[in-house]
Structures are given as C-alpha cells and as structure tokens.
Design a protein around this motif. Structure first.
Motif, mmCIF file in Angstrom:
data_model
loop_
_atom_site.group_PDB
_atom_site.id
_atom_site.type_symbol
_atom_site.label_atom_id
_atom_site.label_comp_id
_atom_site.label_asym_id
_atom_site.label_seq_id
_atom_site.Cartn_x
_atom_site.Cartn_y
_atom_site.Cartn_z
ATOM 1 N N ALA A 182 0.835 -1.213 0.000
ATOM 2 C CA ALA A 182 0.000 0.000 0.000
ATOM 3 C C ALA A 182 0.868 1.261 0.000
ATOM 4 C CB ALA A 182 -0.932 0.002 1.220
ATOM 5 N N PRO A 183 1.735 1.421 -1.028
ATOM 6 C CA PRO A 183 2.679 2.538 -1.022
ATOM 7 C C PRO A 183 2.001 3.902 -1.109
ATOM 8 C CG PRO A 183 2.682 1.466 -3.165
ATOM 9 C CD PRO A 183 1.812 0.625 -2.276
ATOM 10 N N LYS A 184 2.527 4.836 -0.349
ATOM 11 C CA LYS A 184 2.056 6.228 -0.420
ATOM 12 C C LYS A 184 2.968 6.926 -1.427
ATOM 13 C CE LYS A 184 1.089 10.276 2.425
ATOM 14 N NZ LYS A 184 1.479 11.000 3.640
ATOM 15 N N THR A 185 2.393 7.494 -2.468
ATOM 16 C CA THR A 185 3.197 8.107 -3.529
ATOM 17 C C THR A 185 2.757 9.536 -3.818
ATOM 18 O OG1 THR A 185 1.740 7.414 -5.332
ATOM 19 C CG2 THR A 185 3.467 5.849 -4.682
ATOM 20 N N ILE A 186 3.675 10.273 -4.433
ATOM 21 C CA ILE A 186 3.346 11.612 -4.941
ATOM 22 C C ILE A 186 4.157 11.806 -6.220
ATOM 23 C CG2 ILE A 186 5.135 12.819 -3.594
ATOM 24 C CD1 ILE A 186 3.106 15.152 -3.325
ATOM 25 N N TYR A 187 3.589 12.531 -7.172
ATOM 26 C CA TYR A 187 4.305 12.833 -8.414
ATOM 27 C C TYR A 187 4.856 14.256 -8.349
ATOM 28 C CZ TYR A 187 4.782 14.594 -13.220
ATOM 29 O OH TYR A 187 5.240 15.207 -14.370
ATOM 30 N N ILE A 188 6.178 14.374 -8.446
ATOM 31 C CA ILE A 188 6.818 15.681 -8.625
ATOM 32 C C ILE A 188 7.826 15.505 -9.750
ATOM 33 C CG2 ILE A 188 8.154 17.570 -7.621
ATOM 34 C CD1 ILE A 188 7.231 16.738 -4.863
ATOM 35 N N ALA A 189 7.658 16.259 -10.804
ATOM 36 C CA ALA A 189 8.496 16.095 -12.003
ATOM 37 C C ALA A 189 9.926 16.545 -11.754
ATOM 38 C CB ALA A 189 7.899 16.892 -13.159
ATOM 39 N N TYR A 190 10.755 16.325 -12.747
ATOM 40 C CA TYR A 190 12.113 16.871 -12.788
ATOM 41 C C TYR A 190 11.994 18.255 -13.437
ATOM 42 C CZ TYR A 190 17.215 16.628 -13.323
ATOM 43 O OH TYR A 190 18.563 16.859 -13.217
ATOM 44 N N GLY A 191 12.974 19.102 -13.266
ATOM 45 C CA GLY A 191 12.892 20.444 -13.850
ATOM 46 C C GLY A 191 13.943 20.677 -14.915
ATOM 47 N N THR A 192 13.838 21.835 -15.552
ATOM 48 C CA THR A 192 14.859 22.213 -16.541
ATOM 49 C C THR A 192 14.977 23.730 -16.625
ATOM 50 O OG1 THR A 192 15.721 21.706 -18.738
ATOM 51 C CG2 THR A 192 13.397 22.333 -18.620
ATOM 52 N N ASP A 193 16.105 24.170 -17.114
ATOM 53 C CA ASP A 193 16.380 25.595 -17.304
ATOM 54 C C ASP A 193 15.668 26.065 -18.568
ATOM 55 O OD1 ASP A 193 17.518 28.085 -17.398
ATOM 56 O OD2 ASP A 193 19.462 27.399 -18.135
ATOM 57 N N THR A 194 14.999 27.195 -18.497
ATOM 58 C CA THR A 194 14.234 27.679 -19.658
ATOM 59 C C THR A 194 14.880 28.895 -20.326
ATOM 60 O OG1 THR A 194 12.863 28.985 -18.156
ATOM 61 C CG2 THR A 194 12.011 26.833 -18.806
ATOM 62 N N SER A 195 16.017 29.348 -19.807
ATOM 63 C CA SER A 195 16.658 30.525 -20.415
ATOM 64 C C SER A 195 17.319 30.140 -21.747
ATOM 65 C CB SER A 195 17.703 31.114 -19.468
ATOM 66 O OG SER A 195 18.745 30.176 -19.268
ATOM 67 N N LYS A 196 17.412 31.101 -22.630
ATOM 68 C CA LYS A 196 18.035 30.868 -23.935
ATOM 69 C C LYS A 196 19.560 31.023 -23.830
ATOM 70 C CE LYS A 196 14.202 30.051 -26.010
ATOM 71 N NZ LYS A 196 13.905 28.644 -26.273
ATOM 72 N N SER A 197 20.264 30.444 -24.779
ATOM 73 C CA SER A 197 21.726 30.537 -24.774
ATOM 74 C C SER A 197 22.178 31.990 -24.920
ATOM 75 C CB SER A 197 22.313 29.719 -25.926
ATOM 76 O OG SER A 197 23.714 29.908 -25.987
ATOM 77 N N GLU A 198 23.244 32.313 -24.206
ATOM 78 C CA GLU A 198 23.795 33.670 -24.283
ATOM 79 C C GLU A 198 24.667 33.845 -25.533
ATOM 80 O OE1 GLU A 198 25.921 34.017 -20.627
ATOM 81 O OE2 GLU A 198 24.092 33.930 -19.408
ATOM 82 N N LEU A 199 24.953 32.747 -26.226
ATOM 83 C CA LEU A 199 25.825 32.820 -27.405
ATOM 84 C C LEU A 199 25.045 33.192 -28.663
ATOM 85 C CD1 LEU A 199 27.972 29.599 -26.804
ATOM 86 C CD2 LEU A 199 28.584 31.950 -26.247
ATOM 87 N N SER A 200 25.771 33.723 -29.635
ATOM 88 C CA SER A 200 25.152 34.040 -30.933
ATOM 89 C C SER A 200 25.971 33.365 -32.037
ATOM 90 C CB SER A 200 25.118 35.555 -31.152
ATOM 91 O OG SER A 200 26.441 36.019 -31.363
ATOM 92 N N ALA A 201 25.444 33.424 -33.263
ATOM 93 C CA ALA A 201 26.083 32.759 -34.405
ATOM 94 C C ALA A 201 27.503 33.265 -34.665
ATOM 95 C CB ALA A 201 25.225 32.954 -35.657
#
Length: 398
Positions: A182-201
C-alpha cells in the motif's frame, strides 16, 4: 527551529554532471522557504573537483558533508548510500532534530533499509524515496545485478513513508506492482532551465565548434545522452541511415573506451555514412544550449527511466522533437512532439522534413509552453518544499 531535510544518493553538489546531482543543486539554489535546512551527502572526490576538501562545507545554503567511499567496483554506490544515510542519522541525533526527513535518491540499498528505518523511526523521522526509473531493466547490468535491483526496489518501496516519483508512469508502476505494501506516492516532475543561450552565431565558440565538426545550423538532427543500449542508438542510427535525409545526424555522447560503440559500429557500419557524426561531449552549457537551439530536430530514443533531463532540455530548446513512442516520453511531450516506432524512424524523418515552417513553429510554441507549465525549476522546488513542510508540527518541535 528549522525543518531538517537530509538528501542521500547524489554524488553531491556543486553538480558536475548527472540528473540527481543537478536536481539537488537546483533544489538548494532555488530554495524559497527558509524554514527548511538542507543537508547533502557528497562523495569526497566530487567535492574536490570544485575545491571543497573540508569534511563539512556550505553550498547554496545547504550543509554538505563529505563521505569517503572505498573503491570496490559496482557495489561502491551501495556502500556510499549506507554510510551517507547512517551519517545523516548521526547528524540528526546530534542536532536533536524534530521529525527530520531523510530523502534517498534511487533504490540501491533495499536489503539494508529495514535496519536503518528502525533508527529513523526512533528519531521520529520520515523516510522519503525517489524510485528513479526501471534500473533493473537497464542492459548495462548483468542478470544477478538486475535481480538485486528488483529486490532492492521492492524493499525500498516497502519501508518508504513516501515515494516521490518524477514520472506519472513510474508512480502508476509502483502502485500497480506493489499493492501489498500500500505505497504512499506523490508525483513531482524533474525540472529544466528555460533561459536561452547567451551565445550568438558570430561567437568564436560557436564558429570554431561548427567548423571543427563540419556542421551547419538548422542542417542537423541532434542526440544528447548517455551512450547505453536502452537509449536505442542502434534503432536511431539504422533509421537515419535508411532515410534519404540530406541533413547530418550529430551525436553528443561519450563513446571513449565503450564496448557498445564497437559493437554498434560492427552492426550498423555507420562509419560508411558521412552524415553520422559522433562529436564527443560538450561540457560548456551555453554552447550545448546553442547547439540544441539550432538543430533542425532532436531525436530521443530513451526507453527506460522516469522524466529524462535531456528530453526536458530538448523540449525547452529545440524547435522540432522526434521521440520514441513510449509512455514516459508521451507523458512529457504530449502534443508538442512527433512520435516514432523503432522500425518507422526513416519514414518519420522524411515526414518531419515535409513540415512547413509554420507547423514547426507551432510545435516549438507548444513544447515551450509545456515546459513553462510543468517543468520549470521554480515550480519543482515549490512542489518539494510543500511536501517537506507539510508535516511540520511546530508545537511538538518547540
């Protein structure tokens, strides 16, 4: 008095690599609730890479304690977790913590957890466990090791006060397969960075990398991930080789001294296809982000595990994402990606290249929105803090 949360199972912070290491780094860096005090177990050699050689040091406001682990091969991670968890219990005793939380990442120490759980109970503490993915399915393990993982998983589920699953598919699996506990569970996702790269072409880093690897922006498919069989490199390479795509297939992964690489070369003869380019690893995060952002498409073949960090990074950065059609990937990508079967990748690649710029832009918008809604580190840390302080009964702790 602060709520003490002891985190065991990562190599430690500052994070150098790895999903759990990044998670702990972000959990402490994005902390909002100052009534929580984090304690993080660290492998001494991991800390040394960042110049932390003391037995105890502070990072991101967390109290980090170094653990020395004998180099005994595959069992090393198990010994590390046991020593780290016992040390955490010792610290909680010394601090006279009220209702401390011990959060163990992965199910490595199942056969030993019953005895340790008694100590946690005596302290009035709680054992939280992140079951990670289906470790017992990974091809890299021998049969005896896989059996150990399965037994260990069952025992961790049995003794955990709460299982924190970073995938809804893993949460369903735990509930369906371990009903007797009878496991007690909760869902919490993993996260990620949403900022764009500081580099340009025009940045030197970008220009020299593109020149050295012989690739042009928007003219390559990309894969970033661990070089292991269950990530379906064989299916992706064979599928790509069978396609008529004029684009390159760029693989950012560590193949040095890897037996699987030689076997794959023998089975696919990918060295005869000039489009396929193994380019090694890229540790510069801004450059890696730029490479993701300027790929025509991202290929994801992961089949085992929970919410995969490289998939979240791709959805946040790459316009077009082609994911292996399994529950884990569909759960994350939803309607913001294209899904492929192992024997149909060539056809899906050709279909992808027939998409109009507007259709690709719409998929990009959806994937960015999906990440913003469910997978930012701010949201994930808030979800964790809610769990950690939920059972804070101050009157008993004062």
């Amino acid at each position: 008095m602060k709520k003490s949360v002891y985190i065991i199972g990562s190599k430690g912070i500052p994070a150098k690599y790895g999903g759990f290491e990044t998670f702990v780094d972000k959990l402490t860096a994005y902390q909002r609730d100052n009534s929580i005090q984090y304690y993080v177990a660290c492998m001494r050699e991991n800390s040394a890479k960042s110049g932390f050689v003391e037995d105890v040091f502070e990072y991101n406001g967390a109290i980090c304690y170094n653990i020395d682990v004998p180099n005994v091969g595959p069992a090393r991670a198990i010994i590390y977790d046991i020593i780290a968890l016992n040390k955490a219990i010792e610290l909680a005793n010394k601090n006279q913590d009220c209702e401390p939380i011990f959060y163990v990442l992965a199910c490595r120490i199942g056969p030993f957890i019953g005895t340790i759980k008694k100590k946690i109970k005596e302290l009035g503490g709680k054992l939280l466990v992140n079951p990670d993915g289906h470790e017992w399915l990974r091809a890299k393990w021998s049969l005896p090791v896989r059996k150990y993982w399965k037994i260990s998983e069952a025992l961790m589920v049995k003794h955990a006060d709460l299982l924190v699953c970073d995938s809804e598919n893993i949460e369903s699996y735990i509930k369906e397969n371990y009903t007797k506990y009878a496991p007690k569970t909760i869902y919490i996702a993993y996260g990620t960075d949403t900022s764009k790269s500081e580099l340009s072409a025009n940045d030197d880093k970008v220009l020299s990398w593109n020149k050295e690897k012989g690739i042009a922006e928007n003219e390559y498919y990309l894969v970033v991930g661990r070089f292991v069989p269950e990530n379906n490199y064989e299916a992706m390479i064979k599928g790509f080789m069978a396609s008529h795509s004029k684009k390159d297939f760029v693989l950012i992964t560590n193949v040095e001294e890897n037996k699987f690489y030689n076997q794959l070369l023998k089975d696919t003869e990918f060295d005869k296809d000039s489009r396929i380019k193994f380019v090694g690893t890229v540790y510069d995060q801004e450059l890696l982000k730029y490479i993701r952002e300027n790929a025509f498409g991202y290929l994801h073949g992961h089949e085992v595990g929970g919410t995969n960090p490289s998939l979240l990074e791709a959805l946040a950065s790459t316009k077009l994402n082609l994911l292996l059609n399994v529950g884990f990937n569909r759960e994350v990508g939803q309607d913001s990606a294209i899904y492929w079967e192992k024997d149909e990748l060539a056809r899906m690649l050709e279909k992808a290249e027939e998409l109009s710029p507007e259709e690709i832009e719409e998929l990009d918008r959806k994937s960015n929105q999906r990440i913003a809604n469910a997978f930012t580190w701010e949201k994930i840390v808030e979800d964790y803090e809610r769990v950690f302080i939920k059972e804070k009964r101050w009157q008993q702790c004062l």
